[in-house]
Enzyme design. Structure first.
Site, short mmCIF file in Angstrom:
data_model
loop_
_atom_site.label_atom_id
_atom_site.label_comp_id
_atom_site.label_asym_id
_atom_site.label_seq_id
_atom_site.Cartn_x
_atom_site.Cartn_y
_atom_site.Cartn_z
N GLU A 176 2.44 7.83 -1.77
CA GLU A 176 3.29 7.07 -1.08
C GLU A 176 5.00 7.38 -1.32
OE1 GLU A 176 2.37 3.01 -0.14
OE2 GLU A 176 0.95 3.74 1.22
N GLU A 377 -5.97 6.31 2.48
CA GLU A 377 -5.90 4.73 2.66
C GLU A 377 -5.85 4.35 4.04
OE1 GLU A 377 -2.96 2.63 0.36
OE2 GLU A 377 -3.23 4.33 -1.32
P1 P53 Z 1 -0.91 -4.13 -0.57
C1 P53 Z 1 3.38 -1.20 1.73
C2 P53 Z 1 3.29 -0.40 3.14
C3 P53 Z 1 2.06 0.28 3.09
C4 P53 Z 1 1.28 0.67 2.07
O1 P53 Z 1 -0.76 -2.59 0.13
C5 P53 Z 1 1.47 0.01 0.82
C6 P53 Z 1 2.64 -0.74 0.76
C7 P53 Z 1 2.92 -1.36 -0.68
O2 P53 Z 1 2.69 -2.66 -0.56
O3 P53 Z 1 1.05 0.47 -0.44
C8 P53 Z 1 -0.06 1.14 -0.22
O4 P53 Z 1 -1.71 -4.06 -1.62
C9 P53 Z 1 -0.61 1.44 -1.54
C10 P53 Z 1 -1.59 0.59 -2.51
C11 P53 Z 1 -1.56 -0.82 -1.66
C12 P53 Z 1 -1.93 -0.61 -0.24
O5 P53 Z 1 -1.20 0.10 0.58
O6 P53 Z 1 0.55 -4.34 -0.62
O7 P53 Z 1 -0.87 2.86 -1.90
O8 P53 Z 1 -1.52 0.64 -3.53
O9 P53 Z 1 -2.28 -1.77 -2.49
C13 P53 Z 1 -1.93 -1.94 0.35
O10 P53 Z 1 -1.52 -5.04 0.50
#
Ligand code: P53
Length: 479
Positions: A176, A377
């Protein structure tokens, strides 16, 4: 095409600092994730100066994958995974980041873990930098503010490429990378880059520091792509972009231009990774701001060479922006210029759920770049409740994933985009990156642990576990 390719990769995604634990075992050094405290929705995590007694550092133990990976990978295989996206902890391989020789125990751990995956015909898909880097590189060098990081990262990448060249085919450089555009209130600040802002850095200085760090990362990424292809020409090395398409609030031309400007600001990172040069609007923007970044002739050549093989991206939500009269130049600053989308629902953590936006995003990337894509993801963070009999009825997660996979299928079948695979986020419950909580769960496998770190760490299958197993068995045909 009538459905997904025969060799479509189905799996799940995690990042080491969020699940591995074993933070000081096997010669591992302290990573930036090890000095991050727990927060919650509305309360930011903190990066403390070193490890302070009495504070809660949820990534130290995480879900203890370090000791339990065999059982966990067995559960992944039960769901029929053909791939597993994880990362390699830089601080396990180079504990401080600036050593010349790697830590053999760390390398051995990933050998064992990858062998366990391969035993079940699960291929590892590896991110080199996922919100984690040796803390020493932050305190000693200022993280990616410093050009020296390029060499350290390249050394790390070459070591793992060489060691795992017959075990891993799909790689990604920086997780990201574009999320740091939200430099105002990013992840503490954005931990991929290891930039800790000081109080005397105003907003202008912060933004400049962010762009300089990103430039070094892009150069490092390009060098890594080149080095990887030399080590094994069969490697596929991708970028990793957080895709949150930014829609205009209305069909007014001002809103539409604002959306174009916002997309420019968030997605030029992909332009550099894929095309090998900065788009003119960014060159103009740097000039307009007077940033005068350290970008050399040789950097420009390196960027041209090391272009990525595919686009890995995360997709959770979409955004909306709006034009206002006081912003005639359509400047976009995140999150100041974001507004709510009145047509869609939000999760308990305020994320705007928009399944059709995934089809839109796949088309957007395809129209711009014509490169294969990998959805690495996607998922729904929710407060799951385990029943007395141990089951978790996460129908809302099944609904979310069904809606997204169905849109993804339309993009493949109707629109003809080239998609390699799909790995939903946090296939096993883990520590949230944004909040450091355990209760923001994404998994199909439940892990018994709460926000304060209490719990048996036992694993159990949620309802979505069986749903995903059936989906994979059928290669997504019935959706
Ligand atoms: P969490 C923000 C917006 C979109 C994706 O996020 C993001 C984030 C950061 O918070 O992160 C990705 O755990 C990232 C993962 C993360 C996952 O999305 O904040 O690549 O490490 O855990 C979900 O709910």
């Amino acid at each position: 095409m009538s459905g997904f390719k025969k060799d479509f990769l189905w799996g799940g995604a995690v990042a080491v600092h969020q699940l591995e634990g074993g933070w000081n075992e096997g010669g591992k050094g302290i990573s930036i994730a090890d000095v991050m405290t727990a927060g919650e929705y509305g309360i930011s995590r903190e990066v403390t100066p070193g490890i302070i007694e009495g504070r809660n550092y949820p990534n130290h133990e995480a879900i203890d994958f370090f000791h339990r990976y065999k059982d966990d990978i067995k559960l992944f295989s039960e769901m029929g995974f053909t791939c597993f996206r994880t990362s390699i902890a830089w601080s396990r391989i180079f504990p401080e980041g600036d050593e010349l020789e790697p830590n053999e125990a760390g390398l051995q751990f990933y050998d064992n873990m990858f062998d366990e995956c391969l035993k079940y015909n699960i291929q590892p898909v590896i991110t080199l930098s996922h919100f984690e880097m040796p803390y020493h590189l932050v305190t000693e060098y200022g993280g990616w503010r410093n050009r020296k990081l390029i060499d350290f990262f390249l050394r790390f990448a070459k070591v793992v490429f060489t060691r795992y060249k017959s075990k891993v085919k799909y790689w990604m450089t920086f997780n990201e990378i574009n999320n740091q555009v939200n430099y105002r209130e990013s992840l503490c600040p954005f931990t991929n880059s290891g930039i800790l802002y000081s109080s005397d850095e105003d907003e202008y200085a912060r933004e400049r520091a962010m762009y300089q760090a990103v430039h070094y990362e892009l150069v490092a990424s390009a060098l890594v792509v080149d080095a990887g292809h030399l080590i094994n020409p069969d490697f596929k090395i991708g970028c990793m972009i957080a895709m949150c398409p930014i829609y205009p609030l209305t069909c007014s031309p001002g809103d539409m231009m604002m959306s174009v400007s916002a997309m420019h600001r968030r997605y030029w990172f992909t332009d550099v990774h894929v095309r090998g040069y900065y788009p003119q609007h960014m060159v103009n923007y740097f000039r307009k701001k007077g940033f005068e970044l350290d970008i050399t002739e040789s950097d420009i050549e390196i960027l041209q060479h090391g272009r990525v093989d595919y686009i890995g991206f995360s997709y959770y939500m979409s955004f909306v922006t709006q034009y206002t009269d006081d912003n005639p130049e359509f400047d976009y600053v995140e999150p100041a210029h974001l507004v709510n989308n009145p047509y869609i629902q939000t999760s308990d953590w305020g994320w705007q759920v928009d399944a059709m936006g995934l089809r839109y995003s796949l088309n957007w990337f395809w129209d711009h770049y014509q490169l294969p894509m990998f959805i690495v993801e996607n998922g729904f963070g929710a407060n799951d409740v385990q029943q007395a009999d141990g089951t978790v009825d996460d129908q809302y997660r099944i609904d979310y994933l069904t809606a997204h996979v169905s849109e993804m299928k339309k993009a493949v079948v109707e629109d003809g985009v080239d998609l390699i695979g799909y790995t939903p986020w946090g296939c096993i419950d883990l520590i949230s990156a944004g909040t450091g909580e355990m209760k923001k769960r994404y998994g199909m496998i439940y892990v018994d642990k709460d926000n304060d770190g209490n719990g048996s760490l036992n694993r159990s299958r949620k309802k979505s576990f069986y749903w995903y197993r059936d989906l994979i068995a059928d290669n997504g045909n019935t959706i």
